[in-house]
Design an enzyme around this catalytic site. Structure first.
Site: not given
Length: 392
Positions: A92, A146, A238, A288, A356
């Protein structure tokens, strides 16, 4: 880097594909564990490979820039060598983290000036130095810089923010094409489609990305935009920031109707298992979210039968496996044992729960892929989605 759509669902926009990177293949749809500072909290890389079966993980430019810093990462030969993860990595850009520093950051056309949350030192992120930083980190997939506006932004602010993000994207692409990878393998860049919950702004943002891709594919090079070989896929940012889920799904549909079908689509920071299945149905390939590990550390487990709070007394004498269909650690340990570990505040409890949950998320997207290939994805999704949200 390449992307091939191998199967499409006849009754929805779901698709199964393969992304090829310098560090291996990624079968889509895929969930990417979040490794903010170069590690996934509480989970060893051997467990990520063997238990979770992660194909790609994330790193974060903001956090890695501050710690360990660019000098260390460059000396190490990039993040892959520094943390020994030999599979693909996505970074990111740090935009979300910087803009969440309310009160200690200042936004202007050049970039964003901010204070470190660690020691208060002052820094500035620009589209150019964020590209340079991600070159040093060495991620296979880099994100454009951004502004991520607040989810409740009014139309005037959302439009102003989007125009800034679009101008920054042009600068990101130009800088990307002016620089080279540092470690002998190719990297690629994903722009981020913003626009809050305003349909016309989301459409505008997606069309802007397509316009840049069109200039790339036609071989036209603009000195102003510097369009070259940079952009490979696109991200949707966003969302999942407080808006109703129905609005989130609408925005995904609006954007994916415009984004090219031969490029991977990444929905950032989403979300619950139900969110993921709904987004897959709408044509999203990559996901993600910190939810699997964050919720796991707080004793919440995701399963096909619903969520379990492992602190609840009902699990105290339940000696059945955590999940008989899950990963090895699920089959070895009982619900009663995990309940005991949480009650005793043992660190192993958080580790087991994190493994898990991550393994379940990877299992979920793998199962979705298999049903897309089999041609019955929508029927399967309908059969499991209601149960996923129940509390056990």
């Amino acid at each position: 880097m390449t992307f091939e759509v191998e199967h499409t669902d006849a009754n929805s926009d779901a698709r199964a594909g393969v992304i090829q990177t310098a560090h291996g293949k990624i079968q889509t749809p895929i969930f990417m564990p979040v490794g903010t500072v170069g590690s996934v909290k509480g989970v060893h890389f051997s467990e990520l490979r063997e238990q979770v079966k992660a194909q790609i993980i994330l790193g974060n430019t903001y956090h890695l820039y501050l710690r360990p810093g660019l000098d260390i990462l460059r000396k190490a030969g990039g993040l892959h060598k520094f943390n020994t993860w030999d599979r693909p990595i996505l970074t990111d850009s740090g935009g979300f983290q910087v803009f969440s520093l309310t009160g200690i950051r200042k936004l202007r056309e050049e970039g964003c000036e901010f204070q470190s949350h660690i020691d208060g030192s002052r820094h500035i992120f620009t589209p150019e130095n964020v590209m340079d930083t991600q070159r040093v980190i060495g991620a296979d997939i880099m994100m454009a810089f951004d502004e991520c506006p607040p989810g409740q932004s009014d139309y005037q602010y959302a439009e102003k923010s989007l125009r800034l993000t679009q101008r920054w994207l042009e600068r990101c692409v130009k800088r990307f094409n002016e620089t080279e990878p540092l470690y002998g393998y190719n990297q690629t860049l994903f722009p981020i489609v913003q626009g809050c919950t305003y349909k016309d702004l989301r459409q505008d943002a997606a069309k802007h990305v397509c316009d840049m891709l069109g200039r790339l594919e036609s071989g036209v090079r603009s000195q102003e935009s510097g369009v070259g070989s940079a952009i490979f896929g696109a991200a949707i940012g966003g969302l999942a920031v407080g808006e109703p889920t129905e609005v989130m799904y609408e925005m995904i549909e609006v954007v994916n109707e415009i984004l090219p079908k031969d490029r991977p689509r990444y929905l950032m920071g989403v979300g619950t298992p139900q969110n993921i299945l709904e987004a897959i149905e709408r044509g999203v390939d990559m996901f993600d979210c910190v939810m699997p590990t964050r919720n796991g550390r707080n004793a919440m487990l995701f399963t096909y039968e619903g969520t379990m709070n492992m602190r609840n007394k009902k699990w105290e004498d339940d000696f059945s496996p955590i999940d008989p269909e899950g990963c090895e650690i699920d089959r070895i340990h009982s619900k009663a044992y995990l309940h005991h570990l949480f009650k005793a505040q043992e660190l192993l409890a958080m580790q087991i729960a994190s493994i898990h949950n991550l393994a379940f998320y990877l299992r979920l997207v793998t199962d979705a892929r298999q049903h897309i290939v089999a041609g019955d994805f929508v029927q399967w999704k309908r059969s499991v989605i209601e149960q996923l949200g129940k509390r056990r």
